[in-house]
Motif scaffolding. Sequence first.
Motif, PDB file in Angstrom:
ATOM      1  N   ALA A 300       0.728  -1.276  -0.122  1.00  0.00           N
ATOM      2  CA  ALA A 300      -0.115  -0.006   0.104  1.00  0.00           C
ATOM      3  C   ALA A 300       0.959   1.369  -0.013  1.00  0.00           C
ATOM      4  O   ALA A 300       0.452   2.174  -0.780  1.00  0.00           O
ATOM      5  N   ILE A 301       2.049   1.278   0.819  1.00  0.00           N
ATOM      6  CA  ILE A 301       2.929   2.422   0.789  1.00  0.00           C
ATOM      7  C   ILE A 301       3.409   2.573  -0.626  1.00  0.00           C
ATOM      8  O   ILE A 301       3.702   3.604  -1.118  1.00  0.00           O
ATOM      9  N   LYS A 302       3.690   1.498  -1.396  1.00  0.00           N
ATOM     10  CA  LYS A 302       4.426   1.818  -2.710  1.00  0.00           C
ATOM     11  C   LYS A 302       3.523   1.938  -3.636  1.00  0.00           C
ATOM     12  O   LYS A 302       3.564   3.068  -4.358  1.00  0.00           O
ATOM     13  N   ARG A 303       2.095   2.101  -3.561  1.00  0.00           N
ATOM     14  CA  ARG A 303       1.191   2.367  -4.322  1.00  0.00           C
ATOM     15  C   ARG A 303       0.739   3.722  -4.058  1.00  0.00           C
ATOM     16  O   ARG A 303       0.721   4.711  -5.026  1.00  0.00           O
ATOM     17  N   PHE A 304       0.547   4.117  -2.642  1.00  0.00           N
ATOM     18  CA  PHE A 304       0.245   5.321  -2.350  1.00  0.00           C
ATOM     19  C   PHE A 304       1.247   6.513  -2.052  1.00  0.00           C
ATOM     20  O   PHE A 304       0.887   7.770  -2.107  1.00  0.00           O
ATOM     21  N   GLY A 305       2.417   5.770  -1.704  1.00  0.00           N
ATOM     22  CA  GLY A 305       3.337   6.952  -1.343  1.00  0.00           C
ATOM     23  C   GLY A 305       3.231   7.173   0.159  1.00  0.00           C
ATOM     24  O   GLY A 305       4.086   6.824   0.945  1.00  0.00           O
ATOM     25  N   GLU A 306       2.203   7.650   0.579  1.00  0.00           N
ATOM     26  CA  GLU A 306       1.896   7.675   2.084  1.00  0.00           C
ATOM     27  C   GLU A 306       0.333   7.101   2.340  1.00  0.00           C
ATOM     28  O   GLU A 306      -0.288   7.606   1.526  1.00  0.00           O
ATOM     29  N   LEU A 307       0.183   6.950   3.540  1.00  0.00           N
ATOM     30  CA  LEU A 307      -1.149   6.494   3.902  1.00  0.00           C
ATOM     31  C   LEU A 307      -1.956   7.587   4.993  1.00  0.00           C
ATOM     32  O   LEU A 307      -3.089   7.033   5.089  1.00  0.00           O
ATOM     33  N   LYS A 308      -1.282   8.545   5.486  1.00  0.00           N
ATOM     34  CA  LYS A 308      -1.876   9.335   6.281  1.00  0.00           C
ATOM     35  C   LYS A 308      -3.196   9.984   5.611  1.00  0.00           C
ATOM     36  O   LYS A 308      -3.186  10.410   4.325  1.00  0.00           O
ATOM     37  N   GLY A 309      -4.245   9.706   6.123  1.00  0.00           N
ATOM     38  CA  GLY A 309      -5.529  10.258   5.699  1.00  0.00           C
ATOM     39  C   GLY A 309      -6.301   9.405   4.721  1.00  0.00           C
ATOM     40  O   GLY A 309      -7.422   9.589   4.519  1.00  0.00           O
ATOM     41  N   LYS A 310      -5.868   8.079   4.575  1.00  0.00           N
ATOM     42  CA  LYS A 310      -6.374   7.189   3.594  1.00  0.00           C
ATOM     43  C   LYS A 310      -7.292   6.328   4.315  1.00  0.00           C
ATOM     44  O   LYS A 310      -7.037   5.944   5.900  1.00  0.00           O
TER      45      LYS A 310
END
Length: 439
Positions: A300-310
Amino acid sequence: MKIAVLGTGYVGLSTGVCLSEIGHSVICIDTDEQKIKSLRQGISPIYEPGLETLLVQNAAAGRLLFTTSHREALIGAEIIIIAVGTPQRDDGGADLSYLEQAAKDIAAHLVQSAVVVLKSTVPVGTNEFIEKIMEDQCNERVTLEMVSNPEFLRQGSAIMDTMQPDRIIIGFDNEEAAMKVQEMYRPLNAPFVLTSIKSAEMIKYASNAFLATKISFINEVANLCGVVGADVEDVAKGMGKDKRIGESFLQPGIGYGGSCFPKDVKALLHTANLHGIQFSLLKETVAINDFQQELLVTKAIKRFGELKGKKVAMLGLAFKPETDDMREAPSIKIARSLAKLGAEVVAYDPVAIDNAKKILRDTIRYASSAHEAALDADAVFIVTEWNEFRHLNLEALMNIMKQPIVFDGRNCFGEERIRACKKIEYYPIGRPSIIIGMT
């Protein structure tokens, strides 16, 4: 036979219920008064398919009783089965405190000779240790014979595993005691493995450690498949057709959990360390499993870059389907990692939510259905392979999400199901990702 069972957890309750089902007179003992009260009302404290039905039937037939009184349970018992927990200590070894207390309770209340069957998972030498406790404290007119009889039950199929076992291990010093235990199990028509007590103790740990290693191996193969473009499920199928390997435990995913594999692997490592054996293979098995439980978060980190707020919808909390058991469940580590990274996690599980709340508390939110969890979500994590999730209407699920992105930790969906969707990003384990209709 009259049989007393100490402990009404997964092992003790499943064993007691099934022994009553094959005609024995069984009384189960537990110090938890509320649990015994519920059991007397026909209510099982654990979720296990088929267990409650057999419990009610055999209690009604008078073959199955429940009590908090050791004196009541042990009077006239020919066989006493100890099935109390042996949880993991901080150093990886087994906590034998419940077992010691059970031995003391038997010694304090037993008034006739009996065979004591130790079914709890224990390190080599424990039967001897427990026998000494009882011999030191028992009435001198009482003779006790120990038998090691490790269990091999799987949550979700404990009744079938008890009624149709692959084998029954009997570790003994006294042949008459072993024959008594064989007679108890005779209606099951299962093969017996007769051995020494220490070998029986080791068989349990060695079996679970091997299966855990097999899981970690296929997960490493899956990770390699994901890089080189192979399909791990085809690889596993091809491997499993080899009779020397077999198809079981070759399902790639996000690692093992539950009450047995993590604890038993570490306990065997602890025993090895005590005796100066460097069990490097098992150390790597544990390391691989730790990595695998974080794999969906890494993807997920690889896909989104960061997960904050997701917003992440997590489907599945129990460590496996058909159980509410949360012990060492991968969902725990995943949920905490996502929350730490600032993601909003909404989880759904058909039966394990109440137990999850005791562990995760307010770390995440909980939904009453998969669709409620996925509403406006940026991603779905499939953590437990419940059939309910396998049969989801994917198209409908994708339509209610903010972003139709699925990280499938259990490979619940085949390529055909995914390609039937108009818009989806699908990230499985050890198989090529599929992206349809995304810009």
